[in-house]
Design a protein around this motif. Sequence first.
Motif, PDB file in Angstrom:
ATOM      1  N   ASN A  60       0.832  -1.206   0.000  1.00 36.27           N
ATOM      2  CA  ASN A  60       0.000   0.000   0.000  1.00 36.27           C
ATOM      3  C   ASN A  60       0.864   1.252   0.000  1.00 36.27           C
ATOM      4  OD1 ASN A  60      -2.848  -0.980   0.231  1.00 36.27           O
ATOM      5  ND2 ASN A  60      -1.986  -2.004   2.018  1.00 36.27           N
ATOM      6  N   TRP A  61       0.483   2.191  -0.849  1.00 30.91           N
ATOM      7  CA  TRP A  61       1.154   3.494  -0.905  1.00 30.91           C
ATOM      8  C   TRP A  61       0.098   4.569  -0.660  1.00 30.91           C
ATOM      9  CZ3 TRP A  61       4.881   6.620  -0.288  1.00 30.91           C
ATOM     10  CH2 TRP A  61       4.948   7.851  -0.943  1.00 30.91           C
ATOM     11  N   MET A  62       0.292   5.358   0.391  1.00 29.73           N
ATOM     12  CA  MET A  62      -0.651   6.408   0.779  1.00 29.73           C
ATOM     13  C   MET A  62      -2.067   5.854   0.941  1.00 29.73           C
ATOM     14  SD  MET A  62       1.502   8.839   0.958  1.00 29.73           S
ATOM     15  CE  MET A  62       0.984  10.536   0.898  1.00 29.73           C
ATOM     16  N   GLY A  63      -2.144   4.646   1.538  1.00 31.38           N
ATOM     17  CA  GLY A  63      -3.439   4.067   1.857  1.00 31.38           C
ATOM     18  C   GLY A  63      -4.117   3.315   0.730  1.00 31.38           C
ATOM     19  N   GLU A  64      -3.491   3.272  -0.461  1.00 29.73           N
ATOM     20  CA  GLU A  64      -4.101   2.556  -1.590  1.00 29.73           C
ATOM     21  C   GLU A  64      -3.199   1.422  -2.052  1.00 29.73           C
ATOM     22  OE1 GLU A  64      -5.043   5.207  -4.762  1.00 29.73           O
ATOM     23  OE2 GLU A  64      -6.449   6.389  -3.566  1.00 29.73           O
ATOM     24  N   SER A  65      -3.815   0.318  -2.457  1.00 28.38           N
ATOM     25  CA  SER A  65      -3.047  -0.837  -2.926  1.00 28.38           C
ATOM     26  C   SER A  65      -2.328  -0.504  -4.245  1.00 28.38           C
ATOM     27  CB  SER A  65      -3.967  -2.032  -3.153  1.00 28.38           C
ATOM     28  OG  SER A  65      -3.226  -3.097  -3.734  1.00 28.38           O
ATOM     29  N   ILE A  66      -1.058  -0.933  -4.349  1.00 23.94           N
ATOM     30  CA  ILE A  66      -0.315  -0.754  -5.606  1.00 23.94           C
ATOM     31  C   ILE A  66       0.011  -2.101  -6.251  1.00 23.94           C
ATOM     32  CG2 ILE A  66       0.651   1.531  -5.074  1.00 23.94           C
ATOM     33  CD1 ILE A  66       3.238   0.097  -4.169  1.00 23.94           C
ATOM     34  N   ALA A  67      -0.504  -3.181  -5.673  1.00 22.95           N
ATOM     35  CA  ALA A  67      -0.272  -4.519  -6.245  1.00 22.95           C
ATOM     36  C   ALA A  67      -0.997  -4.638  -7.576  1.00 22.95           C
ATOM     37  CB  ALA A  67      -0.759  -5.597  -5.282  1.00 22.95           C
ATOM     38  N   GLY A  68      -0.273  -5.086  -8.601  1.00 19.81           N
ATOM     39  CA  GLY A  68      -0.894  -5.306  -9.910  1.00 19.81           C
ATOM     40  C   GLY A  68      -1.099  -4.044 -10.738  1.00 19.81           C
TER      41      GLY A  68
END
Length: 236
Positions: A60-68
């Motif tokens: 998570n970056w800044m509360g949001e998922s960055i996977a995929g």
Amino acid sequence: MSLNVNNLTVHHGAIRAVDQVSLAVPTGKLAAIIGSNGAGKTTLLRTLSGLNKPTSGTMNWMGESIAGVKPENLVRRGISHVSEGKSVVPELTVRENLLLGAIWRKNSKEAKQSLDEVTTIFPRLGERIEQRSDTLSGGERQMLAIGRAIMAKPKLLLLDEPSLGLAPLVIEQIFQSIRDLTHTMRLTVLLVEQNAMGALKIADLGIVLNLGKVVAVDNAQALINDPAVRAAYLGY
């Protein structure tokens, strides 16, 4: 925390290159990731920047998922990755390489402002602005690679072995520039380095990887003072 990784596992074929890694890096802090060859440091950075796919776990970056998420979309979300090997386009000038970093930004005035910022941080690039990149020294090419990443206006900067193959004096300059960038631009930085002592000296946080696993996380100075870390990774 701006960057949160939980139980991240990444496979290279049958090899588990990253093995249930968890880490958290606060906004505006510089984290050094150290460890021997094959520890999973580069794989971790490549996964965070979307170049490798995670097998399991969360990022998570800044509360949001960055996977995929695709690498180009992560750049738009403020994540820039400078891979090992001074990734610049040799046939282009310093100016052209830097402007490539701002290619997705719509505002040309902002891009010009970023160009001024980069040449202030790296005055040598300003002096060489119209030179072809293949005429630069190794240290200048590394400055250019970092400068190009800065042109994208990142909030999270992933740096893979920026000191590789450089002379000691140049390494010192590069490390100092990275430290300055963290402060002046309030960047969050993940720095992967074989030069463990140099990296820990400029870092706020130290993370030690071994065979894909996190084996130590602490204040960077505490790791420098840790006898086990010193013996295994700092050579004294």
